[in-house]
Write a protein that holds these residues in place. Sequence first.
Motif, PDB file in Angstrom:
ATOM      1  N   VAL A 153       6.757   4.374  -4.782  1.00 38.70           N
ATOM      2  CA  VAL A 153       7.020   3.084  -4.128  1.00 38.70           C
ATOM      3  C   VAL A 153       5.963   2.820  -3.062  1.00 38.70           C
ATOM      4  O   VAL A 153       5.152   3.684  -2.733  1.00 38.70           O
ATOM      5  CB  VAL A 153       8.413   3.070  -3.456  1.00 38.70           C
ATOM      6  CG1 VAL A 153       9.521   3.259  -4.490  1.00 38.70           C
ATOM      7  CG2 VAL A 153       8.500   4.125  -2.355  1.00 38.70           C
ATOM      8  N   ASP A 154       6.023   1.609  -2.520  1.00 40.66           N
ATOM      9  CA  ASP A 154       5.121   1.220  -1.439  1.00 40.66           C
ATOM     10  C   ASP A 154       5.510   1.900  -0.134  1.00 40.66           C
ATOM     11  O   ASP A 154       6.680   2.041   0.182  1.00 40.66           O
ATOM     12  CB  ASP A 154       5.194  -0.296  -1.253  1.00 40.66           C
ATOM     13  CG  ASP A 154       6.598  -0.747  -0.902  1.00 40.66           C
ATOM     14  OD1 ASP A 154       6.887  -0.932   0.288  1.00 40.66           O
ATOM     15  OD2 ASP A 154       7.438  -0.896  -1.832  1.00 40.66           O
ATOM     16  N   ASP A 155       4.501   2.278   0.671  1.00 41.63           N
ATOM     17  CA  ASP A 155       4.732   2.773   2.026  1.00 41.63           C
ATOM     18  C   ASP A 155       4.753   1.627   3.028  1.00 41.63           C
ATOM     19  O   ASP A 155       5.342   1.742   4.105  1.00 41.63           O
ATOM     20  CB  ASP A 155       3.622   3.761   2.424  1.00 41.63           C
ATOM     21  CG  ASP A 155       3.794   5.127   1.791  1.00 41.63           C
ATOM     22  OD1 ASP A 155       4.936   5.504   1.473  1.00 41.63           O
ATOM     23  OD2 ASP A 155       2.775   5.824   1.618  1.00 41.63           O
ATOM     24  N   ALA A 156       4.065   0.564   2.657  1.00 39.82           N
ATOM     25  CA  ALA A 156       3.980  -0.597   3.549  1.00 39.82           C
ATOM     26  C   ALA A 156       3.825  -1.853   2.713  1.00 39.82           C
ATOM     27  O   ALA A 156       3.187  -1.826   1.665  1.00 39.82           O
ATOM     28  CB  ALA A 156       2.799  -0.461   4.512  1.00 39.82           C
ATOM     29  N   ALA A 157       4.431  -2.914   3.203  1.00 40.96           N
ATOM     30  CA  ALA A 157       4.325  -4.208   2.522  1.00 40.96           C
ATOM     31  C   ALA A 157       4.124  -5.284   3.579  1.00 40.96           C
ATOM     32  O   ALA A 157       4.911  -5.384   4.525  1.00 40.96           O
ATOM     33  CB  ALA A 157       5.584  -4.495   1.715  1.00 40.96           C
ATOM     34  N   LEU A 158       3.056  -6.064   3.411  1.00 38.97           N
ATOM     35  CA  LEU A 158       2.774  -7.169   4.334  1.00 38.97           C
ATOM     36  C   LEU A 158       2.735  -8.453   3.530  1.00 38.97           C
ATOM     37  O   LEU A 158       2.151  -8.491   2.441  1.00 38.97           O
ATOM     38  CB  LEU A 158       1.418  -6.972   5.026  1.00 38.97           C
ATOM     39  CG  LEU A 158       1.320  -5.892   6.113  1.00 38.97           C
ATOM     40  CD1 LEU A 158       1.250  -4.507   5.495  1.00 38.97           C
ATOM     41  CD2 LEU A 158       0.112  -6.151   7.000  1.00 38.97           C
ATOM     42  N   PHE A 159       3.330  -9.502   4.057  1.00 39.67           N
ATOM     43  CA  PHE A 159       3.243 -10.779   3.350  1.00 39.67           C
ATOM     44  C   PHE A 159       3.336 -11.953   4.294  1.00 39.67           C
ATOM     45  O   PHE A 159       3.901 -11.858   5.379  1.00 39.67           O
ATOM     46  CB  PHE A 159       4.280 -10.892   2.228  1.00 39.67           C
ATOM     47  CG  PHE A 159       5.684 -10.503   2.576  1.00 39.67           C
ATOM     48  CD1 PHE A 159       6.055  -9.163   2.679  1.00 39.67           C
ATOM     49  CD2 PHE A 159       6.658 -11.474   2.771  1.00 39.67           C
ATOM     50  CE1 PHE A 159       7.374  -8.790   2.984  1.00 39.67           C
ATOM     51  CE2 PHE A 159       7.973 -11.119   3.063  1.00 39.67           C
ATOM     52  CZ  PHE A 159       8.333  -9.776   3.173  1.00 39.67           C
ATOM     53  N   LEU A 160       2.712 -13.043   3.858  1.00 40.40           N
ATOM     54  CA  LEU A 160       2.774 -14.308   4.572  1.00 40.40           C
ATOM     55  C   LEU A 160       3.585 -15.272   3.728  1.00 40.40           C
ATOM     56  O   LEU A 160       3.544 -15.197   2.501  1.00 40.40           O
ATOM     57  CB  LEU A 160       1.362 -14.880   4.767  1.00 40.40           C
ATOM     58  CG  LEU A 160       0.336 -13.936   5.402  1.00 40.40           C
ATOM     59  CD1 LEU A 160      -1.046 -14.607   5.428  1.00 40.40           C
ATOM     60  CD2 LEU A 160       0.768 -13.561   6.812  1.00 40.40           C
ATOM     61  N   GLY A 161       4.290 -16.161   4.362  1.00 35.06           N
ATOM     62  CA  GLY A 161       5.108 -17.093   3.603  1.00 35.06           C
ATOM     63  C   GLY A 161       5.226 -18.450   4.265  1.00 35.06           C
ATOM     64  O   GLY A 161       4.783 -18.649   5.395  1.00 35.06           O
ATOM     65  N   ARG A 162       5.801 -19.364   3.511  1.00 35.88           N
ATOM     66  CA  ARG A 162       6.106 -20.694   4.037  1.00 35.88           C
ATOM     67  C   ARG A 162       7.579 -20.988   3.798  1.00 35.88           C
ATOM     68  O   ARG A 162       8.103 -20.714   2.714  1.00 35.88           O
ATOM     69  CB  ARG A 162       5.283 -21.781   3.344  1.00 35.88           C
ATOM     70  CG  ARG A 162       3.816 -21.779   3.676  1.00 35.88           C
ATOM     71  CD  ARG A 162       3.100 -22.936   2.956  1.00 35.88           C
ATOM     72  NE  ARG A 162       1.656 -22.839   3.040  1.00 35.88           N
ATOM     73  CZ  ARG A 162       0.919 -23.368   4.022  1.00 35.88           C
ATOM     74  NH1 ARG A 162       1.511 -24.035   4.999  1.00 35.88           N
ATOM     75  NH2 ARG A 162      -0.394 -23.238   4.023  1.00 35.88           N
TER      76      ARG A 162
ATOM     77  N   ASN B 226       0.826  -1.199   0.000  1.00 36.29           N
ATOM     78  CA  ASN B 226       0.000   0.000   0.000  1.00 36.29           C
ATOM     79  C   ASN B 226       0.868   1.260   0.000  1.00 36.29           C
ATOM     80  O   ASN B 226       1.940   1.284   0.596  1.00 36.29           O
ATOM     81  CB  ASN B 226      -0.879   0.028   1.265  1.00 36.29           C
ATOM     82  CG  ASN B 226      -2.125   0.859   1.075  1.00 36.29           C
ATOM     83  OD1 ASN B 226      -2.960   0.514   0.238  1.00 36.29           O
ATOM     84  ND2 ASN B 226      -2.244   1.954   1.810  1.00 36.29           N
ATOM     85  N   THR B 227       0.357   2.282  -0.670  1.00 36.58           N
ATOM     86  CA  THR B 227       0.948   3.615  -0.561  1.00 36.58           C
ATOM     87  C   THR B 227      -0.097   4.519   0.063  1.00 36.58           C
ATOM     88  O   THR B 227      -1.168   4.731  -0.515  1.00 36.58           O
ATOM     89  CB  THR B 227       1.369   4.138  -1.950  1.00 36.58           C
ATOM     90  OG1 THR B 227       2.270   3.194  -2.537  1.00 36.58           O
ATOM     91  CG2 THR B 227       2.068   5.488  -1.822  1.00 36.58           C
ATOM     92  N   PHE B 228       0.200   5.000   1.268  1.00 36.72           N
ATOM     93  CA  PHE B 228      -0.779   5.821   1.989  1.00 36.72           C
ATOM     94  C   PHE B 228      -0.781   7.266   1.485  1.00 36.72           C
ATOM     95  O   PHE B 228      -1.811   7.907   1.429  1.00 36.72           O
ATOM     96  CB  PHE B 228      -0.469   5.830   3.491  1.00 36.72           C
ATOM     97  CG  PHE B 228      -0.702   4.520   4.176  1.00 36.72           C
ATOM     98  CD1 PHE B 228      -1.992   4.078   4.428  1.00 36.72           C
ATOM     99  CD2 PHE B 228       0.362   3.720   4.563  1.00 36.72           C
ATOM    100  CE1 PHE B 228      -2.216   2.870   5.076  1.00 36.72           C
ATOM    101  CE2 PHE B 228       0.150   2.514   5.200  1.00 36.72           C
ATOM    102  CZ  PHE B 228      -1.139   2.083   5.455  1.00 36.72           C
ATOM    103  N   VAL B 229       0.410   7.767   1.165  1.00 32.00           N
ATOM    104  CA  VAL B 229       0.535   9.170   0.766  1.00 32.00           C
ATOM    105  C   VAL B 229       1.187   9.201  -0.617  1.00 32.00           C
ATOM    106  O   VAL B 229       2.342   8.800  -0.773  1.00 32.00           O
ATOM    107  CB  VAL B 229       1.394   9.947   1.790  1.00 32.00           C
ATOM    108  CG1 VAL B 229       1.590  11.386   1.334  1.00 32.00           C
ATOM    109  CG2 VAL B 229       0.721   9.901   3.164  1.00 32.00           C
TER     110      VAL B 229
END
Lengths: 387, 387, 387, 387
Positions: free
Chosen positions: A240-249, A221-224
């Motif tokens: 660019v992204d302001d935040a990056a969330l991910f799940l992994g194995r 996500n880019t908030f601003v």
Amino acid sequence: MTEGSGGTIGVGMVGHAFMGAVHSHAWRSAHRFFDLPVVPHLAVLGGRDLGRTKAAAAKFGWASVQTDWRELVNSPDVQVVDICTPGDSHCEIAIAALAAGKHVLCEKPLANTVAEAEKMAAAAADASANGVRSMVAFNYRRVPAIAFARKLIEDGRIGTVRHVRAVYLQDWLSDESAPMTWRLRKDKAGSGSLGDLGAHIVDATQYLVGDLLTGVTAVTNTFVHKRPTEGGGDLDDVTVDDAALFLGRFAGGALASYEATRFALGRKNGMRVEINGSLGSLAFDFESMNELSFYDGSDGEAAGFRRILVTEPTHPYVGAWWPPGHLLGYEHTFTHEVVDFVRAIADGTDPAPSFADGLQVQRVLEAVEQSANQGSVWTDIPTGGLS
Amino acid sequence: MTEGSGGTIGVGMVGHAFMGAVHSHAWRSAHRFFDLPVVPHLAVLGGRDLGRTKAAAAKFGWASVQTDWRELVNSPDVQVVDICTPGDSHCEIAIAALAAGKHVLCEKPLANTVAEAEKMAAAAADASANGVRSMVAFNYRRVPAIAFARKLIEDGRIGTVRHVRAVYLQDWLSDESAPMTWRLRKDKAGSGSLGDLGAHIVDATQYLVGDLLTGVTAVTNTFVHKRPTEGGGDLDDVTVDDAALFLGRFAGGALASYEATRFALGRKNGMRVEINGSLGSLAFDFESMNELSFYDGSDGEAAGFRRILVTEPTHPYVGAWWPPGHLLGYEHTFTHEVVDFVRAIADGTDPAPSFADGLQVQRVLEAVEQSANQGSVWTDIPTGGLS
Amino acid sequence: MTEGSGGTIGVGMVGHAFMGAVHSHAWRSAHRFFDLPVVPHLAVLGGRDLGRTKAAAAKFGWASVQTDWRELVNSPDVQVVDICTPGDSHCEIAIAALAAGKHVLCEKPLANTVAEAEKMAAAAADASANGVRSMVAFNYRRVPAIAFARKLIEDGRIGTVRHVRAVYLQDWLSDESAPMTWRLRKDKAGSGSLGDLGAHIVDATQYLVGDLLTGVTAVTNTFVHKRPTEGGGDLDDVTVDDAALFLGRFAGGALASYEATRFALGRKNGMRVEINGSLGSLAFDFESMNELSFYDGSDGEAAGFRRILVTEPTHPYVGAWWPPGHLLGYEHTFTHEVVDFVRAIADGTDPAPSFADGLQVQRVLEAVEQSANQGSVWTDIPTGGLS
Amino acid sequence: MTEGSGGTIGVGMVGHAFMGAVHSHAWRSAHRFFDLPVVPHLAVLGGRDLGRTKAAAAKFGWASVQTDWRELVNSPDVQVVDICTPGDSHCEIAIAALAAGKHVLCEKPLANTVAEAEKMAAAAADASANGVRSMVAFNYRRVPAIAFARKLIEDGRIGTVRHVRAVYLQDWLSDESAPMTWRLRKDKAGSGSLGDLGAHIVDATQYLVGDLLTGVTAVTNTFVHKRPTEGGGDLDDVTVDDAALFLGRFAGGALASYEATRFALGRKNGMRVEINGSLGSLAFDFESMNELSFYDGSDGEAAGFRRILVTEPTHPYVGAWWPPGHLLGYEHTFTHEVVDFVRAIADGTDPAPSFADGLQVQRVLEAVEQSANQGSVWTDIPTGGLS
């Protein structure tokens, strides 16, 4: 031979901003605390602007300056090239330096794309065959508490790893009026929080667990979207992204969760890792970087997370410093990095993390971006040999 | 004039053990991070054994060595004398250095007795009239969190101080088989935990509160009376206190509690201070030295101790270092000390803590010993002018 | 026989303020969670004002009320007398109840003077010979974390105790305009923070260490001498201490430090105990009452204070409650107290802490006051038999 | 009318295991601490086994028992039905109770499927029109610290919410030999950690933020596929998830991360929520349930996460209990739930969380399962009216 004359080794460093300052300190100080086989000589500082580079050289203690990085790379005074520039120039400089037979220390992330990282890893592999060493500067591996955590895991103290959760939380963009920087431009930085912060926690967790991520699902996500330009005035696009969330194995079956953001108000440098195994658990927070939390399931009714102050002489790197309970800081991790790199050069061994390790982190980052761009669909991460 | 040629100032340091190592780092590094009016030159390192002193000089970066401290003090290359020896030699060296017109930085405690400290303070007062500066090295005043706490108190954020509680807890003597050291010999060290650790918390609390202790009641104890000599083998007498506890009153009415010990198993460098005022409270623990806890009574139902990470550019000393959340360590406090000392020399002002401040601490320590020796009876602490 | 009919035991409680509310809850609830040999019956509630006592009885679940405590003590419905009044009436009520053959649970401190406490202890000893039980309500012994700490010490996990440091910090008098209460009148409360808070930490530490204090040196203070009367309006004299600090020695050689105050702004119920032994250490804070910190020196390089969540079924008292990690609160300690008291009555054994234990605490408090009144001179604490 | 005779309201509770014990305590105790318009009467306890139900009724204080829940629901002694059974029976019991005109309190998760939850929500809406109330027992909304956090957010103290991260970490299945339970059977429990733990953090975060999740991407895992049956002996199939991780987006734009697991060794009841807004941040951990961390960005250079002890009389629910700093425990949250439910019944208002709220949580859980089963693809969550 790879060393300079008189028991010294000449260093040429490209870039003199934040990373340049802290690398300079490491090159200056490593032999004051650790026994090194050769002493680093701060030979050449590279920068685009002559005046500012000269000022930085005087401040940081470099013997000379260069505005053309190709000259620096090829200087006979330079045996080691230290790359502290934004990610868009890593590939070209590193490959030229390796081609010139110079050992290379390269800031993270290794590159802005997998394609570049693959070229760099291939060049590093070729160079290694000729005794030329390379390392990517994931300095968090050299936090004593993290190195000690790795040792506990290697020793089997937490058993089989089941859960990894890592966040890297900063807040310097939380203010919508904070100005632009190269870190917010995709062409310079490759990505935003993902490459800057996410790269650290991907490398740190793969290092700690001793295993690789095999796939991810992600949201960014880019908030601003617009910010004042560096000098003030007009608004410029954040790309660019302001935040990056991910799940992994992980290959070994562990589930993992990651979050990188610069919008976590109140968290200044909250790089936190928790790992739960079948026999024990670990937790770390960079804001308390001298501490490691360790839960030993065999402690029975007296079990609890142990707040280990990782400042004992038996802990990794610590013997060179102060008595127990006397804390180390951020820059020490870079000093340790220089120590390990110089020793590997002298020993004729390949230091870690290698460019191949850096490539593997880049593959994770790319998979994150792909998943985020494709409805968060599960995205496999290739491993193994170079393409 | 007080400076050396070419914008540098020559430093001569006596002693090259633990304190010598950390002071060397500070002299080497201060101008790399702070703008200094003159750059310290590590001119002469003094030590009793030539071979070991030469080795230390090479390791720490000193230009020359001296085995006779009087030669060092009188060397034309030396404008500043830094005293890092055990307490029994502070008085003689400092007075000789001041007499030679050299600025003096002296490790704490200032001396082993009040009588010596009074002579030193008198000499420092005389020297100051001639533009020669002196400072006692209570480095904890230069922890950013403590300097920031002082600022909050000065700004009235906690109101009238009612309670001070300070402990300094270490555990390196908890093992009864730990060997002798000069720190356990009264003739060398003056006292045990009292002068080594207690001196720090007395100075830090008097500094923080901005007030002086007027009297104490005390208890001291030696838990282990004989220990193996340094080289192993025979047992030798411990002639100092292992622990010292005392209660005191500040001139302004605050009650205070102190404990210094090297037998608090598990506490590695637990220098902790809590201060309760009529409007707010503060708490600090050196084992988390980048943090300050602050309770603001005006926060109403949302009040709670704030864990302030004292790593913002606006916090004392921090602007010279790294971005928020990137921690500083133990040695930074000495770097700050050098910065303040060099700036005071260049500015022609008297730095703090002065020898008079060091004397006042010594008076507290002596009162503690007297009280402990006389059935813990309340013992007044003289203040005001030198005798 | 000592029980009431039908498997119940009749309770008569004198006092229905704060302590009355929490004791009522304990009497009501103990058998709902623990298996008790007899079920408490809330038979008679005693109070001076009929209307308010009736209201309290209805709220708290008591079957009847009494305004004359002598009637309550002698009621055939009452087998247990629970004394929840201010300290000035403990002695008279307890002795009358014991004389009437009633088991007595008495709030702490046991009495306002050593003389009273001695009479009570003597009466309790006589009663015990006739199968009548008595206990003083130092409820903090029944915090699972404290009971578990006692077990670890008994099991030798921390070795020989060298240091005890205990504080009890509250802040409800920090505001100078806070009104009077009986707790600030010497004739009602006996002392201020000393008896209210200091008594708890003296008992808790003597219990934990399994040893007695032999002497103290002390300082006390009253910060605010006049306060508005309860109803507002005129100022009234505070006749007790606002803070009491003292140092002590245990018979076994441990050094101890104590502080009790109601002026530690921001600390709401900060009853904290730290104990350092030759093999390990413990730390507890009532504001985190479900946690115990334990340092095991045998953990080697992985040693650190363990944050033990004392909520496991194997921990003292916890098996009767919820699954691990589900916290207990303040009132549970009183429930545990009732459980232990009722079981002791049924078993025909003397519960702890006994009135003799309460007397010993009172002797410490008296020595503290004597020392504080006599220039903090060291003051021995008598032990052993009743005078 | 909805109340029983004589100012009481009759309660019939189905189920008497863990939830039954804690609900019984709440029904017994609520009016002892809070002023209630009607007093709960523990009229009928329902259970399948007569003997065990009778024993539970005696222990918990219920007046009578019933083995047929339909009889209980229709009993004239019962005005409130409290459903404490596994999720597979919630729907049938709740709808029957509502049809009988009884107010219903139903344990979470509301149901095992969205289809059931929709029926229940529809029935509750119909009943409400007739003055019959229903509530789902998400008790964590009644933790004072969480209710206070909600108030701070409502008051705008943290601004626009950007990040939510919530985990619920337990470890009771970490041991591979831990036996089966109904919670590991899909037909009984609906799901594993997802419904048991994940439901709590979904509800708590939607409540705190005051907003709904609009979509998720998810990963679930079962680490141990076979476990010993309850009685020992043969292995039985685990048919639910051991861990569920998901990322989500709130309607208002906040990013969210969730993890529910019973394999986080050392975490006993680690329900943790962090929320970062544009003006402030909040953090909570159920293992320290009396504390709320609050970062107020307007605190300037003195900003830091405040550790608020949520035990002040002005904090939600706390005024009914003890003085500041005296902690509450797990069961208090259920007492608060009963208080709010009884007051809503008496006031003729619909309490929260409603069955519609419970349905919305169920929709999130179903979306998580769908995403996890379809390659983690982004899955929208329907909101709005009932289907």
